[in-house]
Structure formats: structure tokens, C-alpha cells
Design a protein around this motif. Structure first.
Motif, PDB file in Angstrom:
ATOM      1  N   UNK A  42       9.419   7.630  -3.793  1.00 35.41           N
ATOM      2  CA  UNK A  42       8.944   6.263  -3.590  1.00 35.41           C
ATOM      3  C   UNK A  42       9.294   5.727  -2.199  1.00 35.41           C
ATOM      4  N   UNK A  43       9.548   6.630  -1.249  1.00 39.68           N
ATOM      5  CA  UNK A  43       9.901   6.205   0.111  1.00 39.68           C
ATOM      6  C   UNK A  43       8.726   5.497   0.788  1.00 39.68           C
ATOM      7  N   UNK A  44       8.971   4.347   1.420  1.00 43.57           N
ATOM      8  CA  UNK A  44       7.890   3.670   2.158  1.00 43.57           C
ATOM      9  C   UNK A  44       7.378   4.507   3.328  1.00 43.57           C
ATOM     10  N   UNK A  45       8.178   5.480   3.775  1.00 42.34           N
ATOM     11  CA  UNK A  45       7.736   6.350   4.864  1.00 42.34           C
ATOM     12  C   UNK A  45       6.558   7.232   4.451  1.00 42.34           C
ATOM     13  N   UNK A  46       6.321   7.324   3.136  1.00 37.41           N
ATOM     14  CA  UNK A  46       5.176   8.122   2.670  1.00 37.41           C
ATOM     15  C   UNK A  46       3.841   7.520   3.120  1.00 37.41           C
ATOM     16  N   UNK A  47       3.828   6.223   3.398  1.00 35.00           N
ATOM     17  CA  UNK A  47       2.599   5.612   3.934  1.00 35.00           C
ATOM     18  C   UNK A  47       2.302   6.201   5.317  1.00 35.00           C
ATOM     19  N   UNK A  57       2.542   8.036  -4.634  1.00 32.23           N
ATOM     20  CA  UNK A  57       3.411   6.899  -4.318  1.00 32.23           C
ATOM     21  C   UNK A  57       3.099   5.722  -5.238  1.00 32.23           C
ATOM     22  N   UNK A  58       1.820   5.476  -5.453  1.00 29.50           N
ATOM     23  CA  UNK A  58       1.402   4.366  -6.319  1.00 29.50           C
ATOM     24  C   UNK A  58       1.866   4.615  -7.758  1.00 29.50           C
ATOM     25  N   UNK A  59       1.710   5.858  -8.207  1.00 28.29           N
ATOM     26  CA  UNK A  59       2.124   6.205  -9.575  1.00 28.29           C
ATOM     27  C   UNK A  59       3.634   6.025  -9.736  1.00 28.29           C
ATOM     28  N   UNK A 109       4.501   2.261  -9.814  1.00 21.23           N
ATOM     29  CA  UNK A 109       3.941   1.520 -10.936  1.00 21.23           C
ATOM     30  C   UNK A 109       2.862   0.571 -10.442  1.00 21.23           C
ATOM     31  N   UNK A 110       1.848   0.366 -11.288  1.00 27.69           N
ATOM     32  CA  UNK A 110       0.687  -0.433 -10.873  1.00 27.69           C
ATOM     33  C   UNK A 110       1.069  -1.856 -10.488  1.00 27.69           C
ATOM     34  N   UNK A 111       1.993  -2.451 -11.217  1.00 28.31           N
ATOM     35  CA  UNK A 111       2.352  -3.848 -10.948  1.00 28.31           C
ATOM     36  C   UNK A 111       3.056  -3.997  -9.608  1.00 28.31           C
ATOM     37  N   UNK A 112       3.806  -2.951  -9.201  1.00 23.89           N
ATOM     38  CA  UNK A 112       4.574  -3.035  -7.957  1.00 23.89           C
ATOM     39  C   UNK A 112       3.781  -2.546  -6.748  1.00 23.89           C
ATOM     40  N   UNK A 113       2.606  -1.976  -6.988  1.00 23.66           N
ATOM     41  CA  UNK A 113       1.821  -1.423  -5.875  1.00 23.66           C
ATOM     42  C   UNK A 113       1.359  -2.541  -4.932  1.00 23.66           C
ATOM     43  N   UNK A 114       1.460  -2.291  -3.640  1.00 21.01           N
ATOM     44  CA  UNK A 114       1.052  -3.285  -2.649  1.00 21.01           C
ATOM     45  C   UNK A 114      -0.459  -3.237  -2.475  1.00 21.01           C
ATOM     46  N   UNK A 168      -1.681  -0.856   0.240  1.00 22.83           N
ATOM     47  CA  UNK A 168      -1.652   0.542  -0.190  1.00 22.83           C
ATOM     48  C   UNK A 168      -2.848   0.831  -1.106  1.00 22.83           C
ATOM     49  N   UNK A 169      -3.097  -0.064  -2.044  1.00 20.50           N
ATOM     50  CA  UNK A 169      -4.206   0.146  -2.983  1.00 20.50           C
ATOM     51  C   UNK A 169      -5.559   0.154  -2.275  1.00 20.50           C
ATOM     52  N   UNK A 170      -5.708  -0.717  -1.280  1.00 17.90           N
ATOM     53  CA  UNK A 170      -6.975  -0.763  -0.543  1.00 17.90           C
ATOM     54  C   UNK A 170      -7.178   0.522   0.249  1.00 17.90           C
ATOM     55  N   UNK A 171      -6.092   1.005   0.868  1.00 19.23           N
ATOM     56  CA  UNK A 171      -6.211   2.251   1.630  1.00 19.23           C
ATOM     57  C   UNK A 171      -6.554   3.410   0.706  1.00 19.23           C
ATOM     58  N   UNK A 172      -5.907   3.431  -0.459  1.00 19.85           N
ATOM     59  CA  UNK A 172      -6.161   4.508  -1.418  1.00 19.85           C
ATOM     60  C   UNK A 172      -7.594   4.447  -1.919  1.00 19.85           C
ATOM     61  N   UNK A 173      -8.082   3.259  -2.237  1.00 23.65           N
ATOM     62  CA  UNK A 173      -9.459   3.128  -2.720  1.00 23.65           C
ATOM     63  C   UNK A 173     -10.454   3.638  -1.682  1.00 23.65           C
ATOM     64  N   UNK A 174     -10.205   3.284  -0.419  1.00 25.78           N
ATOM     65  CA  UNK A 174     -11.091   3.740   0.659  1.00 25.78           C
ATOM     66  C   UNK A 174     -11.052   5.268   0.776  1.00 25.78           C
TER      67      UNK A 174
END
Length: 322
Positions: free
Chosen positions: A185-190, A212-214, A217-222, A225-231
Motif C-alpha cells: 500500500x506504499x504511495x510510491x506505487x503511484x 494498490x486500490x484493492x 479498499x474502495x472507500x479509502x481509494x483516492x 488514483x481511481x481516475x487514472x486507473x479508469x483511464x
């Protein structure tokens, strides 16, 4: 002369004036005055001269052939401010331009012996890389990894370094090692995902963000991050999952400008999947039985506007306003 005097008499100068002062001193070959200004700024009355500006003043010694004075002053500044890379960088550049690579490398010895933390060592590695001291830069970064001091940052440095030198295979090796070593869950993974994107591996970038999102957890996902993943999911052909992500984001976001951006993406993906009409029907049904909120109505209006049906859009607005 008068312009220089005016600059000297002003206690506060803006950046443009400081730059002009240096340019005038250089154009008029006023080396002694440049050195006096350098020493005045070094002595504490810095007057907002940046380290780069101070180095330019000092470099006028070189331009006028006073090289021994240049080297001696660099050594003096290194002794006075041992933790700064600027002076070492200037002296190393001087030796490199004279073909004295061993002397250039030795400039960094006392610094690397004194500072063992990652920020200092990677600052030296960056400076060495920019000067073309490639072996030194690589060695310093690899030592960080071996010592476990800023290892992930060092791997990212080595990735950038290998990319800049056209070594794609070595660059990827650093990313794969980073992926193995970073906490789940390291933020460096972004940064890792962005790096995979840079080398064209969007699938691996999407995998990194999905994991990283998994983990978070869905509630804690930024949202970012979610927008980048969706794209990325769209980019790698997983449009169905991308649509689900955009819909979840659309429901969650509270920012109106961001919601508009998400709606644009959502409608584009729905259109590519051929389900834009299904989305419109779903929203119309919610509107008809009173379950639609402002968000639903707004999306339906934008959807009709997108397909060139302003009359239906106006009708929806009228219905929802009742």
C-alpha cells in the motif's frame, strides 16, 4: 557604471534586476566587482541571490583566466557549506572540462563520506548524472539500495537514469525490483505506475494501480488514483471495468467541475461500448418513478446534449424542476 552603482545601492532587488546586475558585470568584465558581490552574498547578506546566480558570479573568474582563484574559491565554499552540492558541482564541472575526471570524482568523496542519508546521497547522484559522471552516479544510487537507505527512491533514480541513456532493459529491471520491494500500500506505487506508463507498459501500470486500490479498499481509494486507473483500463481495452470505475467515481465525487470531467469520460466509454442508449433509458426510468436526483438529471441532460437532442434535454430540465 552608473547602472551597477544603482543596483549596489538598492537594499532589495527583484529577480529580474539581480539577473540584469550579473549580466552587466559579465558584459563589462568587472570580475573584481563580481567577486566582491559573490563574497558579500556568501557572507550572509544574500539579498535573495540564488545559488545558481552566486555560481555565475564566481564563474567570471574562469572567463577572465583567473582559474587558480576559481578553484581556491570553490574549495573555500565547499569547506564553508559542505552539505551543498552547488559548489561541488561547479568544481567538478571545471575539472571535467579539463579532462581531469579523477579529480572531478574526488570532489564528491568528502560529501559521500559525511552524508549517508538518502536525500543527500541522491542529490549527489543527480548532480553527477547531469555532469556526465555516470559511473559515480550509478554507484551512489546502488549503494543506497544495498544499505537500505532510500532504496525505492534510488531505484526510481536508476530507472530515470537508464531511460535517459537509452538502456530500456536495465530501466525495466529497476521497475520490477521496485514492484517486488515496495510495501503493497506504499504511495510510491503511484510513481511506479507512472514509470511503467512512460515506457509504454500501460497494462503493468493498470495492474499496479489495481493492486494498490484493492489493498487500500474502495472507500479509502483516492479519486485521482481511481481516475487514472479508469483511464488506463480503457487504454488496455478493458472498457467494461473502466465504465464501472467511472460510474463509481461519478456517484462519489462532490466536486462539480470534476463530476463534469468524469461524465465526459463515462459517456465516451459508454458510447464505445454501445451502451449509451441503455444508460439514457436507466436514467429516464429513475426520473419517471421519482428516484432521480440532481446528479441523475444533470447527466441525462448532458447525454441528450451530447447526441444533439436539445429538445429532450430541455424537457428533462422541465420535468425535474416540477
Amino acid at each position: 557604471g552608473k547602472l551597477i552603482e544603482r543596483f549596489a545601492s538598492e537594499p532589495e532587488l527583484d529577480a529580474e534586476s539581480r539577473r540584469a546586475w550579473i549580466d552587466v558585470l559579465r558584459e563589462t568584465a568587472r570580475v573584481d566587482e563580481a567577486l566582491a558581490l559573490f563574497r558579500a552574498t556568501s557572507a550572509g547578506s544574500a539579498r535573495n541571490f540564488t545559488a545558481e546566480m552566486r555560481r555565475e558570479l564566481l564563474e567570471m573568474c574562469r572567463e577572465s583566466g583567473r582559474e587558480e582563484e576559481l578553484v581556491a574559491t570553490y574549495a573555500e565554499m565547499i569547506a564553508a557549506e559542505p552539505d551543498r552540492v552547488d559548489w561541488r558541482e561547479g568544481l567538478a564541472r571545471y575539472w571535467l572540462e579539463r579532462g581531469r575526471r579523477a579529480d572531478a570524482d574526488r570532489v564528491w568523496d568528502s560529501y559521500l563520506a559525511a552524508y549517508t542519508d538518502a536525500p543527500h546521497r541522491l542529490a549527489a547522484a543527480n548532480a553527477a548524472r547531469d555532469l556526465g559522471q555516470d559511473e559515480l552516479a550509478q554507484r551512489v544510487a546502488e549503494e543506497c539500495i544495498t544499505a537500505g537507505v532510500g532504496a525505492l527512491e534510488a531505484r526510481m533514480f536508476l530507472f530515470d537514469f537508464h531511460v535517459s541513456r537509452g538502456r530500456a532493459e536495465q530501466a525495466l529491471e529497476q521497475l520490477h525490483a521496485f514492484d517486488r520491494e515496495a510495501d503493497p500500500d506504499s504511495p510510491l506505487r503511484i510513481q511506479l505506475a507512472e514509470a511503467f506508463e512512460r515506457v509504454g507498459d500501460k497494462q503493468r501500470a493498470a495492474d499496479v494501480l489495481s493492486r494498490l486500490r484493492e489493498r487500500r479498499g474502495e472507500d479509502a481509494a483516492e479519486e485521482d488514483l481511481d481516475m487514472r486507473l479508469a483511464w488506463l483500463l480503457s487504454e488496455v481495452g478493458d472498457e467494461k471495468t473502466a465504465l464501472e470505475r467511472w460510474r463509481t467515481l461519478w456517484q462519489k465525487t462532490t466536486s462539480l467541475p470534476r463530476r463534469r470531467q468524469i461524465e465526459d469520460r463515462l459517456m465516451a466509454v459508454a458510447s464505445r461500448l454501445g451502451v449509451l442508449a441503455d444508460l439514457a433509458i436507466e436514467l429516464e426510468e429513475k426520473l419517471a418513478d421519482g428516484r432521480a436526483d440532481d446528479r441523475d438529471a444533470g447527466l441525462l441532460v448532458r447525454l441528450y446534449q451530447k447526441v444533439g437532442d436539445p429538445a429532450s434535454a430541455a424537457e428533462i430540465i422541465g420535468e425535474h424542476m416540477k
